[in-house]
Design a protein around this motif. Structure first.
Motif, PDB file in Angstrom:
ATOM      1  N   LYS A 102       0.881  -1.294  -0.066  1.00 43.39           N
ATOM      2  CA  LYS A 102      -0.082  -0.121   0.024  1.00 43.39           C
ATOM      3  C   LYS A 102       0.647   1.302   0.016  1.00 43.39           C
ATOM      4  O   LYS A 102       0.313   2.375  -0.358  1.00 43.39           O
ATOM      5  N   TYR A 103       1.933   1.027   0.349  1.00 47.91           N
ATOM      6  CA  TYR A 103       2.872   2.283   0.314  1.00 47.91           C
ATOM      7  C   TYR A 103       3.926   2.477  -0.822  1.00 47.91           C
ATOM      8  O   TYR A 103       4.455   3.437  -0.932  1.00 47.91           O
ATOM      9  N   LEU A 104       3.690   1.505  -1.812  1.00 46.46           N
ATOM     10  CA  LEU A 104       4.602   1.670  -3.119  1.00 46.46           C
ATOM     11  C   LEU A 104       3.620   1.947  -4.068  1.00 46.46           C
ATOM     12  O   LEU A 104       2.591   1.303  -4.330  1.00 46.46           O
ATOM     13  N   GLY A 105       3.954   2.911  -4.780  1.00 46.01           N
ATOM     14  CA  GLY A 105       3.147   3.224  -6.215  1.00 46.01           C
ATOM     15  C   GLY A 105       4.075   3.208  -7.308  1.00 46.01           C
ATOM     16  O   GLY A 105       4.843   2.219  -7.323  1.00 46.01           O
ATOM     17  N   ARG A 153       1.583   6.580 -10.902  1.00 45.37           N
ATOM     18  CA  ARG A 153       0.652   6.471  -9.946  1.00 45.37           C
ATOM     19  C   ARG A 153       1.032   6.487  -8.535  1.00 45.37           C
ATOM     20  O   ARG A 153       2.087   5.716  -8.230  1.00 45.37           O
ATOM     21  N   GLU A 154       0.369   7.340  -7.619  1.00 43.56           N
ATOM     22  CA  GLU A 154       0.769   7.481  -6.322  1.00 43.56           C
ATOM     23  C   GLU A 154       0.275   6.273  -5.686  1.00 43.56           C
ATOM     24  O   GLU A 154      -0.469   5.487  -5.867  1.00 43.56           O
ATOM     25  N   PRO A 155       1.246   5.766  -4.479  1.00 41.08           N
ATOM     26  CA  PRO A 155       0.716   4.661  -3.640  1.00 41.08           C
ATOM     27  C   PRO A 155      -0.811   4.797  -2.996  1.00 41.08           C
ATOM     28  O   PRO A 155      -1.269   5.939  -2.893  1.00 41.08           O
ATOM     29  N   LYS A 156      -1.399   3.858  -2.743  1.00 38.15           N
ATOM     30  CA  LYS A 156      -2.714   3.773  -1.983  1.00 38.15           C
ATOM     31  C   LYS A 156      -2.599   4.619  -0.654  1.00 38.15           C
ATOM     32  O   LYS A 156      -3.775   5.298  -0.224  1.00 38.15           O
TER      33      LYS A 156
END
Length: 529
Positions: A132-135, A139-142
């Motif tokens: 969830k912290y990796l984009g 695209r940005e992470p969740k």
């Protein structure tokens, strides 16, 4: 590099000072290098979270330290920390730095914070973090990280560093290319270079001689991490060679001794990135600059250098920040390093924060404090460490009239002049040295949010050293309080109280950047002549 954590956090990382001991309830140690454990024997308090290897090595370095202070946390393990005021969860991830080194991910009501400690960020390292912290690049992470405390040791070094695997291969190739060398000296006495010694041992089927008497700490560390490669036979072909002090002098002496005895010269290999990052290579041809990482290179003293780095290069840091997309970045190395990163300049500014943003509380910044100019709040874009802001130390570049301030925060190209050594020892690494205090005048200069002063009001005779330091810190914070300039000499009651509360001496003057560069050029010309 030890830095104090913001006041809004209930924990400290790699910081062992009276402030961290008294104001923080939970303490974390990322790895066992001494620059990250300095002061631990004096200011340690329960609990100290660390991996078992880090705990063992630290107790080995500090035998008087109580083992019961430690709480073990291993790579991939999550621990729920109970706190009556603010409980949180912490997870350890491999930092790709040295045995036992980890990054800590903190998740709590204060937000989501990643502290990298010292690290070499690779795709493998980042892939172990929660998805969830990796984009992606587009695209940005969740879930965005609120804070990343980042190892920017080589944040100003733009060249691409070879991977550890490639560097080890270059060490092996260098040994193969010198079959006549009866003795091979490896300057791998730093915790984190064990992989090189293990590869040499496996490739050539010979153990490494380590002088227990002259290198007791290194011997003890290797005995704990890779005991099977150690030899006590001084006639072994492969021998550990201390990198410090006076490596060049000792290397020349070894080569001269061999020539005097009509013996083949020994092979001396130094796997380190320091020679590549901090040596002046500006006069080399462009092709030579590009090729200098492809194989071992010999210097004028007879030492063969291989670029083996346990820290990320600028490109690796930029790439990692693009994927993590944190809201704020704090450099754990000298303050000016974070400003060198493009991501920090583009995304980490107070202008991106709303008045009700929880980050203000985390930074312990009072938005209701009066401003000398209400437009400052909108105009000043701070790309520096919020930790330093909360401690009233700025990492902004400062523009002043002649001889007012000396700074090493200027944008550095390849051969950077830094306070690297001072910072690693945890000494006062303030980059601002004032020769006279002037009336503060904040103005927007460019995207780096440089701060301007003018000198039409105050002089050295008007203000004491302590007041100068306090007023300068208040100005470089990016906020000039009304009571800071209320008195005739420009020093208000707020400043005097602030300085008395800090109990620290005014910073000592440093040589100017120009003087440092000229000294380096003169030293180089002297060597060449």
């Amino acid at each position: 590099m030890p830095i104090e954590m913001p006041k809004g956090l209930p924990f400290s990382v790699d910081t062992w000072t009276p402030s961290s001991s008294n104001n923080k309830k939970h303490h974390f140690l990322t790895h066992a290098h001494k620059d990250h454990s300095q002061g631990i024997s004096t200011h340690a308090s329960f609990p100290i979270y660390a991996t078992s290897i880090t705990k063992t090595l630290t107790l080995n370095y500090y035998p008087n330290l109580d083992e019961s202070l430690f709480v073990e946390i291993e790579v991939g393990q999550s621990v729920v920390v109970d706190d009556p005021m603010d409980g949180f969860t912490v997870t350890a991830f491999d930092a790709n730095h040295c045995p036992g080194a980890v990054m800590f991910l903190f998740e709590g009501t204060f937000g989501n914070i990643l502290h990298t400690g010292d690290c070499r960020l690779t795709p493998e390292c980042l892939q172990r973090l929660p998805e969830k912290y990796l984009g992606k690049i587009s695209r940005e992470p969740k879930c965005r990280l609120d804070y990343v405390f980042l190892d920017c040791t080589f944040g100003t070094f733009s060249s691409k560093l070879p991977s550890k695997h490639v560097a080890i291969r270059q060490v092996i190739d260098c040994i193969w290319n010198h079959p006549d060398a009866r003795v091979v000296y490896l300057t791998c006495d730093l915790l984190g270079q064990e992989e090189i010694l293990v590869s040499v041992c496996k490739t050539f089927g010979s153990k490494i001689f380590i002088d227990k008497e002259n290198s007791p700490e290194c011997f003890q560390s290797l005995s704990l991490t890779v005991p099977d490669i150690i030899s006590q036979d001084p006639s072994s072909r492969f021998q550990l060679f201390d990198a410090f002090p006076r490596l060049s002098e000792r290397a020349e002496a070894k080569l001269a001794e061999a020539r005097a005895n009509f013996q083949p010269e020994p092979l001396i290999i130094r796997p380190s990135s320091q020679w590549y990052v901090y040596e002046d290579v500006s006069s080399e041809a462009k092709k030579r600059k590009i090729d200098r990482f492809k194989e071992a290179r010999r210097d004028q003293f007879g030492i063969w250098h291989v670029c083996y780095s346990m820290h990320s290069s600028r490109d690796e840091l930029e790439w990692a920040l693009q994927l993590l997309a944190p809201r704020w970045v704090v450099s754990t190395t000298p303050e000016c390093r974070a400003m060198e990163l493009g991501y920090v300049r583009r995304h980490c500014s107070y202008g991106n924060l709303t008045p009700d943003d929880p980050l203000w509380k985390l930074l312990d910044i009072d938005l209701e404090a009066p401003f000398a100019d209400e437009s400052i709040q909108d105009e000043v874009s701070c790309t520096t460490s919020p930790f330093l802001i909360s401690q009233l130390e700025s990492s902004q570049e400062v523009v002043c009239t002649e001889k007012e301030v000396t700074t090493v925060c200027s944008q550095v190209q390849e051969s950077s002049v830094t306070l690297f050594g001072r910072a690693r020892l945890g000494l006062d690494n303030s980059t601002l040295i004032y020769e006279k205090l002037v009336k503060p005048e904040i103005s927007y200069v460019d995207e780096d949010a440089k701060v301007k002063f003018n000198d039409d009001t105050c002089t050295n005779r008007d203000v004491s050293e302590g007041q100068r330091e306090s007023n300068s810190k208040d100005v470089t914070e990016g906020v000039v309080r009304r009571d800071a300039v209320s008195s005739p000499n420009g020093v208000g009651e707020y400043i005097r109280k602030l300085y008395r509360s800090m109990h620290v001496p005014a910073p000592k003057p440093l040589p100017s950047l120009v003087d440092l560069l000229n000294e380096r050029k003169r030293a180089k010309r002297k060597l060449l002549s």
